[in-house]
Design a protein around this motif. Structure first.
Motif: not given
Length: 465
Positions: A49, A68-71, A124, A126, A128, A145
Protein backbone atom coordinates in the motif's frame (compact mmCIF):
# COMPACT_ATOMS: atom_id res chain seq x y z
CA UNK A 1 -3.02 8.24 20.06
CA UNK A 2 -0.35 6.14 21.77
CA UNK A 3 2.17 3.77 20.22
CA UNK A 4 5.13 1.78 21.53
CA UNK A 5 8.25 3.25 19.95
CA UNK A 6 11.47 1.30 19.73
CA UNK A 7 13.44 3.03 17.01
CA UNK A 8 16.38 0.68 17.44
CA UNK A 9 14.35 -2.53 17.20
CA UNK A 10 12.11 -1.22 14.41
CA UNK A 11 14.94 -0.24 12.09
CA UNK A 12 13.38 -2.43 9.41
CA UNK A 13 10.86 0.35 8.80
CA UNK A 14 13.59 2.95 8.24
CA UNK A 15 14.66 1.06 5.11
CA UNK A 16 11.33 2.09 3.56
CA UNK A 17 12.10 5.79 4.22
CA UNK A 18 8.71 6.55 5.72
CA UNK A 19 8.13 9.84 7.56
CA UNK A 20 7.53 9.31 11.26
CA UNK A 21 3.81 10.08 11.09
CA UNK A 22 3.32 7.27 8.57
CA UNK A 23 5.71 4.96 10.41
CA UNK A 24 3.66 5.29 13.61
CA UNK A 25 0.49 4.53 11.65
CA UNK A 26 1.97 1.28 10.35
CA UNK A 27 3.44 0.24 13.70
CA UNK A 28 0.16 0.92 15.49
CA UNK A 29 -1.71 -1.36 13.09
CA UNK A 30 0.75 -4.23 13.50
CA UNK A 31 1.54 -3.96 17.19
CA UNK A 32 0.13 -6.04 20.05
CA UNK A 33 -0.73 -4.83 23.54
CA UNK A 34 2.85 -5.46 24.68
CA UNK A 35 4.33 -3.33 21.93
CA UNK A 36 5.61 -6.25 19.85
CA UNK A 37 5.44 -5.61 16.10
CA UNK A 38 4.48 -8.16 13.48
CA UNK A 39 7.43 -7.44 11.22
CA UNK A 40 6.25 -9.62 8.32
CA UNK A 41 2.74 -8.15 8.40
CA UNK A 42 4.03 -4.57 8.56
CA UNK A 43 6.49 -5.22 5.74
CA UNK A 44 3.81 -6.73 3.51
CA UNK A 45 1.49 -3.79 4.20
CA UNK A 46 4.15 -1.26 3.29
CA UNK A 47 5.08 -3.05 0.09
CA UNK A 48 1.43 -3.39 -0.90
CA UNK A 49 0.00 0.00 0.00
CA UNK A 50 2.95 2.41 0.21
CA UNK A 51 4.69 2.13 -3.15
CA UNK A 52 7.94 3.82 -4.06
CA UNK A 53 8.16 6.34 -6.89
CA UNK A 54 9.86 3.76 -9.10
CA UNK A 55 6.82 1.47 -8.70
CA UNK A 56 4.51 3.95 -10.42
CA UNK A 57 5.02 2.65 -13.97
CA UNK A 58 3.99 -0.84 -12.88
CA UNK A 59 0.94 0.58 -11.09
CA UNK A 60 -0.09 2.47 -14.23
CA UNK A 61 0.16 -0.73 -16.21
CA UNK A 62 -2.08 -2.55 -13.76
CA UNK A 63 -4.65 0.26 -13.85
CA UNK A 64 -4.70 0.91 -17.60
CA UNK A 65 -3.78 -2.36 -19.30
CA UNK A 66 -4.91 -4.92 -16.72
CA UNK A 67 -8.08 -2.98 -15.84
CA UNK A 68 -7.35 -3.31 -12.12
CA UNK A 69 -8.36 -0.99 -9.32
CA UNK A 70 -5.61 -0.41 -6.79
CA UNK A 71 -5.42 1.05 -3.30
CA UNK A 72 -2.40 2.96 -2.03
CA UNK A 73 -1.61 5.20 0.93
CA UNK A 74 -0.40 8.44 -0.61
CA UNK A 75 -0.57 12.24 -0.68
CA UNK A 76 -3.19 13.78 -2.98
CA UNK A 77 -4.02 17.32 -4.15
CA UNK A 78 -7.19 18.40 -5.97
CA UNK A 79 -7.89 21.04 -8.59
CA UNK A 80 -11.24 22.52 -9.70
CA UNK A 81 -11.27 23.95 -13.23
CA UNK A 82 -13.09 27.28 -13.20
CA UNK A 83 -14.00 27.19 -16.91
CA UNK A 84 -15.34 23.64 -17.14
CA UNK A 85 -16.14 22.69 -13.56
CA UNK A 86 -14.09 19.50 -14.01
CA UNK A 87 -12.37 18.17 -10.91
CA UNK A 88 -8.99 16.49 -11.11
CA UNK A 89 -6.26 15.39 -8.71
CA UNK A 90 -2.52 14.96 -8.59
CA UNK A 91 -0.21 12.54 -6.80
CA UNK A 92 2.87 14.75 -6.33
CA UNK A 93 5.08 11.96 -4.99
CA UNK A 94 4.62 10.01 -8.23
CA UNK A 95 4.61 12.85 -10.76
CA UNK A 96 0.96 12.29 -11.76
CA UNK A 97 -0.50 15.65 -12.79
CA UNK A 98 -3.98 17.12 -13.01
CA UNK A 99 -4.31 16.83 -16.82
CA UNK A 100 -4.15 13.01 -16.66
CA UNK A 101 -6.74 12.51 -13.90
CA UNK A 102 -10.39 12.99 -13.07
CA UNK A 103 -12.70 12.74 -10.06
CA UNK A 104 -16.22 11.63 -11.03
CA UNK A 105 -19.00 13.79 -9.61
CA UNK A 106 -20.44 11.06 -7.35
CA UNK A 107 -16.97 10.38 -5.86
CA UNK A 108 -16.45 14.10 -5.33
CA UNK A 109 -19.78 14.41 -3.52
CA UNK A 110 -18.78 11.56 -1.19
CA UNK A 111 -15.13 12.55 -0.57
CA UNK A 112 -14.88 16.33 -1.05
CA UNK A 113 -14.93 17.19 2.67
CA UNK A 114 -11.80 15.13 3.32
CA UNK A 115 -10.12 16.13 0.07
CA UNK A 116 -10.53 19.84 0.85
CA UNK A 117 -9.15 19.74 4.40
CA UNK A 118 -5.78 21.00 3.23
CA UNK A 119 -3.82 21.72 0.07
CA UNK A 120 -2.31 18.23 0.38
CA UNK A 121 -4.08 15.34 2.09
CA UNK A 122 -2.83 11.90 3.03
CA UNK A 123 -5.19 8.97 2.70
CA UNK A 124 -6.05 5.57 1.30
CA UNK A 125 -6.63 6.26 -2.40
CA UNK A 126 -8.45 3.86 -4.71
CA UNK A 127 -7.62 4.35 -8.38
CA UNK A 128 -9.06 3.03 -11.63
CA UNK A 129 -9.10 3.93 -15.32
CA UNK A 130 -11.62 5.93 -17.29
CA UNK A 131 -11.28 4.77 -20.90
CA UNK A 132 -11.46 7.27 -23.79
CA UNK A 133 -15.00 7.98 -24.95
CA UNK A 134 -13.75 8.72 -28.46
CA UNK A 135 -10.64 9.86 -30.32
CA UNK A 136 -11.06 13.41 -28.98
CA UNK A 137 -11.49 12.48 -25.33
CA UNK A 138 -8.33 11.02 -23.77
CA UNK A 139 -8.37 8.33 -21.12
CA UNK A 140 -7.66 9.36 -17.54
CA UNK A 141 -6.82 7.80 -14.21
CA UNK A 142 -9.84 8.27 -11.99
CA UNK A 143 -10.29 8.48 -8.25
CA UNK A 144 -12.73 5.84 -7.05
CA UNK A 145 -12.50 6.44 -3.31
CA UNK A 146 -10.55 8.39 -0.69
CA UNK A 147 -10.35 7.60 3.03
CA UNK A 148 -8.63 10.26 5.13
CA UNK A 149 -5.43 9.12 6.82
CA UNK A 150 -6.14 9.66 10.49
CA UNK A 151 -6.50 6.67 12.82
CA UNK A 152 -7.80 8.80 15.71
CA UNK A 153 -9.59 12.07 16.44
CA UNK A 154 -7.78 15.05 17.86
CA UNK A 155 -9.51 16.73 20.78
CA UNK A 156 -7.57 19.86 21.68
CA UNK A 157 -9.50 20.48 24.89
CA UNK A 158 -8.80 16.93 26.06
CA UNK A 159 -5.11 17.47 25.34
CA UNK A 160 -5.03 20.76 27.27
CA UNK A 161 -6.79 19.22 30.26
CA UNK A 162 -4.44 16.23 30.25
CA UNK A 163 -1.47 18.53 30.85
CA UNK A 164 -2.82 19.30 34.33
CA UNK A 165 -1.98 15.74 35.43
CA UNK A 166 1.76 16.09 34.83
CA UNK A 167 4.69 18.00 36.26
CA UNK A 168 6.80 20.08 33.88
CA UNK A 169 9.55 17.47 33.77
CA UNK A 170 7.04 14.72 33.02
CA UNK A 171 5.51 16.85 30.29
CA UNK A 172 8.89 17.53 28.71
CA UNK A 173 9.43 13.78 28.48
CA UNK A 174 6.01 13.31 26.86
CA UNK A 175 6.73 15.96 24.23
CA UNK A 176 10.21 14.64 23.47
CA UNK A 177 9.03 11.06 23.05
CA UNK A 178 6.20 12.27 20.80
CA UNK A 179 8.83 13.59 18.37
CA UNK A 180 10.91 10.39 18.54
CA UNK A 181 13.46 11.26 21.22
CA UNK A 182 14.27 9.24 24.32
CA UNK A 183 14.14 11.63 27.31
CA UNK A 184 16.42 9.31 29.31
CA UNK A 185 19.22 9.98 26.83
CA UNK A 186 19.54 13.63 27.82
CA UNK A 187 21.75 14.79 30.67
CA UNK A 188 19.44 17.40 32.16
CA UNK A 189 16.38 19.59 31.74
CA UNK A 190 18.38 22.28 29.93
CA UNK A 191 19.23 19.89 27.09
CA UNK A 192 15.61 18.85 26.79
CA UNK A 193 14.48 22.47 26.60
CA UNK A 194 17.04 23.07 23.85
CA UNK A 195 15.29 20.43 21.74
CA UNK A 196 11.89 21.96 22.53
CA UNK A 197 13.07 25.21 20.89
CA UNK A 198 12.91 23.52 17.51
CA UNK A 199 9.18 22.94 17.95
CA UNK A 200 8.30 26.61 18.44
CA UNK A 201 7.37 27.25 14.77
CA UNK A 202 5.20 24.11 14.82
CA UNK A 203 2.72 25.82 17.18
CA UNK A 204 2.99 29.54 16.35
CA UNK A 205 2.23 31.19 13.02
CA UNK A 206 4.86 33.28 11.20
CA UNK A 207 7.61 32.52 13.69
CA UNK A 208 10.97 32.96 11.95
CA UNK A 209 14.06 31.33 13.44
CA UNK A 210 17.63 30.45 12.57
CA UNK A 211 19.56 27.52 14.00
CA UNK A 212 23.26 26.96 13.57
CA UNK A 213 24.50 23.63 14.87
CA UNK A 214 27.24 21.07 14.41
CA UNK A 215 26.40 18.26 11.98
CA UNK A 216 24.53 15.28 13.36
CA UNK A 217 22.30 16.93 15.95
CA UNK A 218 19.07 15.85 14.26
CA UNK A 219 17.70 19.18 13.03
CA UNK A 220 16.93 17.93 9.51
CA UNK A 221 15.06 14.92 10.89
CA UNK A 222 12.87 16.94 13.22
CA UNK A 223 11.86 19.53 10.62
CA UNK A 224 11.58 17.04 7.76
CA UNK A 225 10.03 13.88 9.20
CA UNK A 226 7.81 14.67 12.18
CA UNK A 227 4.98 16.76 10.75
CA UNK A 228 3.15 16.59 7.43
CA UNK A 229 2.24 20.24 7.99
CA UNK A 230 5.82 21.42 7.52
CA UNK A 231 8.28 21.28 4.65
CA UNK A 232 12.06 20.86 4.67
CA UNK A 233 14.02 22.23 1.71
CA UNK A 234 17.14 20.11 1.37
CA UNK A 235 18.98 20.77 -1.86
CA UNK A 236 17.63 22.91 -4.68
CA UNK A 237 14.36 24.82 -4.78
CA UNK A 238 13.01 27.38 -7.23
CA UNK A 239 11.42 30.67 -6.35
CA UNK A 240 8.30 29.54 -8.22
CA UNK A 241 7.92 26.38 -6.14
CA UNK A 242 8.75 28.07 -2.85
CA UNK A 243 6.82 31.34 -3.14
CA UNK A 244 4.83 31.97 -6.34
CA UNK A 245 4.77 30.60 -9.88
CA UNK A 246 3.91 33.60 -12.02
CA UNK A 247 3.50 31.45 -15.14
CA UNK A 248 0.97 29.10 -13.56
CA UNK A 249 -0.35 31.83 -11.25
CA UNK A 250 -0.02 29.34 -8.40
CA UNK A 251 1.00 30.04 -4.82
CA UNK A 252 4.17 28.32 -3.64
CA UNK A 253 4.68 25.97 -0.74
CA UNK A 254 4.93 28.81 1.82
CA UNK A 255 1.21 29.46 1.37
CA UNK A 256 0.19 25.97 2.44
CA UNK A 257 2.59 24.86 5.18
CA UNK A 258 2.95 25.67 8.88
CA UNK A 259 6.66 26.22 8.46
CA UNK A 260 9.30 25.99 5.75
CA UNK A 261 12.76 24.96 6.93
CA UNK A 262 15.60 25.88 4.57
CA UNK A 263 18.39 23.42 5.30
CA UNK A 264 22.13 23.81 4.72
CA UNK A 265 21.77 27.50 3.96
CA UNK A 266 25.53 28.04 3.86
CA UNK A 267 25.75 25.97 0.66
CA UNK A 268 22.32 26.81 -0.80
CA UNK A 269 22.61 28.32 -4.28
CA UNK A 270 19.02 29.59 -4.17
CA UNK A 271 20.01 31.97 -1.37
CA UNK A 272 22.07 33.83 -3.99
CA UNK A 273 18.84 34.75 -5.78
CA UNK A 274 18.31 38.37 -4.74
CA UNK A 275 14.63 38.28 -5.71
CA UNK A 276 14.07 35.17 -3.59
CA UNK A 277 15.58 36.54 -0.41
CA UNK A 278 13.85 39.84 -1.04
CA UNK A 279 10.57 37.89 -1.18
CA UNK A 280 11.50 36.00 2.00
CA UNK A 281 12.20 39.28 3.77
CA UNK A 282 8.80 40.60 2.67
CA UNK A 283 7.08 37.44 3.91
CA UNK A 284 8.88 37.52 7.26
CA UNK A 285 7.83 41.12 7.77
CA UNK A 286 4.32 41.32 6.33
CA UNK A 287 3.10 37.69 6.29
CA UNK A 288 2.44 38.07 2.58
CA UNK A 289 4.17 38.45 -0.76
CA UNK A 290 3.08 40.87 -3.48
CA UNK A 291 3.94 39.32 -6.82
CA UNK A 292 4.91 41.45 -9.88
CA UNK A 293 1.61 40.56 -11.56
CA UNK A 294 -0.34 42.04 -8.65
CA UNK A 295 -1.21 38.72 -7.01
CA UNK A 296 -0.93 38.56 -3.23
CA UNK A 297 0.35 35.39 -1.54
CA UNK A 298 -0.84 35.20 2.07
CA UNK A 299 1.49 33.26 4.35
CA UNK A 300 1.05 31.70 7.80
CA UNK A 301 4.28 29.70 7.58
CA UNK A 302 7.28 30.47 9.70
CA UNK A 303 10.63 30.57 7.89
CA UNK A 304 13.35 28.52 9.58
CA UNK A 305 16.98 28.72 8.45
CA UNK A 306 19.21 25.76 9.27
CA UNK A 307 22.96 25.57 8.88
CA UNK A 308 26.01 23.73 10.11
CA UNK A 309 28.65 25.64 11.99
CA UNK A 310 32.25 24.89 12.92
CA UNK A 311 33.30 24.64 16.55
CA UNK A 312 35.38 27.81 16.35
CA UNK A 313 32.32 29.83 15.29
CA UNK A 314 30.06 28.73 18.16
CA UNK A 315 30.14 32.08 19.89
CA UNK A 316 27.19 34.46 19.91
CA UNK A 317 29.56 37.41 20.48
CA UNK A 318 31.49 36.78 17.26
CA UNK A 319 30.26 36.90 13.67
CA UNK A 320 28.51 33.55 13.33
CA UNK A 321 27.06 34.52 9.94
CA UNK A 322 30.38 35.20 8.24
CA UNK A 323 30.17 32.13 5.97
CA UNK A 324 26.43 32.47 5.31
CA UNK A 325 24.95 33.99 2.12
CA UNK A 326 24.73 37.75 1.60
CA UNK A 327 21.25 38.43 3.10
CA UNK A 328 22.55 37.30 6.52
CA UNK A 329 25.02 40.17 6.41
CA UNK A 330 22.25 42.79 6.24
CA UNK A 331 20.43 44.21 9.24
CA UNK A 332 16.98 44.51 7.55
CA UNK A 333 17.00 40.77 6.81
CA UNK A 334 18.33 39.72 10.22
CA UNK A 335 15.89 41.98 12.05
CA UNK A 336 12.98 39.98 10.66
CA UNK A 337 14.30 36.73 12.13
CA UNK A 338 12.70 36.50 15.55
CA UNK A 339 15.14 34.26 17.38
CA UNK A 340 18.31 32.18 17.31
CA UNK A 341 18.66 28.54 18.36
CA UNK A 342 22.09 27.57 19.68
CA UNK A 343 22.26 24.13 18.14
CA UNK A 344 25.57 23.39 19.83
CA UNK A 345 23.68 23.03 23.11
CA UNK A 346 22.16 19.81 21.74
CA UNK A 347 24.08 16.53 21.89
CA UNK A 348 25.00 14.71 18.70
CA UNK A 349 22.39 12.07 17.85
CA UNK A 350 23.13 8.59 19.17
CA UNK A 351 21.16 5.41 19.78
CA UNK A 352 20.45 6.39 23.39
CA UNK A 353 18.49 9.41 22.13
CA UNK A 354 16.12 7.34 19.97
CA UNK A 355 12.63 6.94 21.40
CA UNK A 356 11.91 3.84 23.45
CA UNK A 357 8.63 3.10 25.23
CA UNK A 358 4.99 4.09 25.03
CA UNK A 359 4.64 7.54 23.51
CA UNK A 360 2.23 9.83 21.74
CA UNK A 361 1.82 8.97 18.07
CA UNK A 362 3.87 11.53 16.11
CA UNK A 363 0.99 12.15 13.70
CA UNK A 364 -1.41 12.84 16.57
CA UNK A 365 1.03 15.20 18.25
CA UNK A 366 1.81 17.07 15.04
CA UNK A 367 -1.93 17.51 14.46
CA UNK A 368 -2.29 18.93 17.97
CA UNK A 369 0.55 21.37 17.34
CA UNK A 370 -1.11 22.35 14.06
CA UNK A 371 -4.39 23.11 15.84
CA UNK A 372 -2.64 25.12 18.57
CA UNK A 373 -1.58 27.62 15.91
CA UNK A 374 -5.18 28.82 15.57
CA UNK A 375 -5.74 29.38 19.29
CA UNK A 376 -5.45 33.12 20.07
CA UNK A 377 -5.97 32.77 23.82
CA UNK A 378 -2.29 32.17 24.55
CA UNK A 379 -1.17 35.43 22.96
CA UNK A 380 -3.79 37.27 25.01
CA UNK A 381 -2.29 35.72 28.15
CA UNK A 382 1.22 36.74 27.10
CA UNK A 383 0.07 40.31 26.45
CA UNK A 384 -1.52 40.42 29.89
CA UNK A 385 1.56 39.07 31.70
CA UNK A 386 4.36 41.08 30.10
CA UNK A 387 5.22 44.57 31.32
CA UNK A 388 6.95 46.53 28.55
CA UNK A 389 9.39 49.38 29.20
CA UNK A 390 8.76 52.75 27.50
CA UNK A 391 9.74 53.08 23.82
CA UNK A 392 10.48 49.38 23.41
CA UNK A 393 11.50 48.50 19.85
CA UNK A 394 8.44 47.17 18.02
CA UNK A 395 10.26 44.34 16.22
CA UNK A 396 11.96 43.19 19.42
CA UNK A 397 8.66 43.29 21.28
CA UNK A 398 6.81 41.29 18.63
CA UNK A 399 9.61 38.74 18.32
CA UNK A 400 9.78 38.12 22.06
CA UNK A 401 6.01 37.92 22.46
CA UNK A 402 5.69 35.52 19.54
CA UNK A 403 8.38 33.18 20.89
CA UNK A 404 6.93 33.51 24.39
CA UNK A 405 3.49 32.50 23.10
CA UNK A 406 4.93 29.42 21.40
CA UNK A 407 6.67 28.34 24.63
CA UNK A 408 3.40 28.75 26.53
CA UNK A 409 1.58 26.51 24.03
CA UNK A 410 4.23 23.80 24.15
CA UNK A 411 5.02 23.70 27.86
CA UNK A 412 1.81 24.93 29.53
CA UNK A 413 -1.08 24.20 27.14
CA UNK A 414 -3.49 23.89 30.08
CA UNK A 415 -3.18 27.60 30.92
CA UNK A 416 -6.50 29.30 30.15
CA UNK A 417 -6.04 32.57 32.12
CA UNK A 418 -3.04 34.61 33.32
CA UNK A 419 -3.75 33.33 36.84
CA UNK A 420 -3.19 29.71 35.76
CA UNK A 421 0.60 30.06 35.57
CA UNK A 422 2.94 31.40 38.25
CA UNK A 423 5.03 34.46 37.50
CA UNK A 424 8.13 32.39 38.22
CA UNK A 425 7.28 29.67 35.70
CA UNK A 426 6.22 32.15 33.04
CA UNK A 427 9.40 34.16 33.46
CA UNK A 428 11.74 31.16 33.61
CA UNK A 429 10.30 28.98 30.86
CA UNK A 430 8.65 31.45 28.49
CA UNK A 431 9.84 35.05 28.81
CA UNK A 432 13.55 34.63 29.55
CA UNK A 433 14.17 32.03 26.84
CA UNK A 434 12.36 34.26 24.35
CA UNK A 435 14.48 37.26 25.34
CA UNK A 436 17.66 35.19 25.10
CA UNK A 437 16.79 33.95 21.60
CA UNK A 438 16.08 37.48 20.40
CA UNK A 439 19.15 38.91 22.13
CA UNK A 440 21.47 36.80 19.97
CA UNK A 441 19.88 38.23 16.83
CA UNK A 442 20.43 41.71 18.27
CA UNK A 443 24.10 40.96 18.96
CA UNK A 444 24.63 39.67 15.42
CA UNK A 445 22.94 42.76 13.99
CA UNK A 446 25.43 44.88 15.92
CA UNK A 447 28.34 42.86 14.53
CA UNK A 448 27.31 43.18 10.87
CA UNK A 449 26.49 46.90 11.20
CA UNK A 450 28.20 49.13 13.73
CA UNK A 451 25.16 51.43 13.76
CA UNK A 452 23.32 48.63 15.60
CA UNK A 453 26.15 47.92 18.04
CA UNK A 454 25.23 48.32 21.68
CA UNK A 455 21.49 48.04 21.12
CA UNK A 456 19.86 45.47 23.38
CA UNK A 457 16.46 43.87 23.66
CA UNK A 458 13.94 45.59 25.94
CA UNK A 459 14.07 44.51 29.56
CA UNK A 460 10.64 43.00 29.97
CA UNK A 461 9.26 41.93 33.31
CA UNK A 462 6.31 39.83 34.43
CA UNK A 463 3.15 41.36 35.84
CA UNK A 464 1.77 39.38 38.76
CA UNK A 465 -1.54 37.89 37.64
Amino acid sequence: MVVFKDLQQNNFISSFKLPSFMRDYVIKNFQDDDGEVDVDGATDFIRTYIPKKEDWKNLKNRIINNNETIKILAKVCVEIDIRTGDISFSLPDFGLGYKDTTIPRDVWDACSVNLLKAEENWGIIELGYQYPYDSKTPGKIKLIDFIDFCPYETDLEEYKTARESFSLDEWLDIVLSAVDYNPAGYENRAQKLSVIQRLLPFVEKNLNLIELAPPGTGKSYLFGQISRYGWLVSGKVTRAKLIYDIGKKADGIVAYKDFVALDEIREADYMKDTELHSALQQIMENRKYNAPDGHEVNVDAGIVFLGNISGSAMDEYSNMFLELPEPFHRVPFLDRIHGFIKGWDLPRMNDDLKAFGWALNSEYFSSIMHELRDDPSYRAIVDALIDMPPKADTRDTEAIKRICTAYLKLLFPHVRRPQDITSRDFNRYCLQPAMDMRAIIRIQMGIVDEKEAGKTVPSFSVIDA
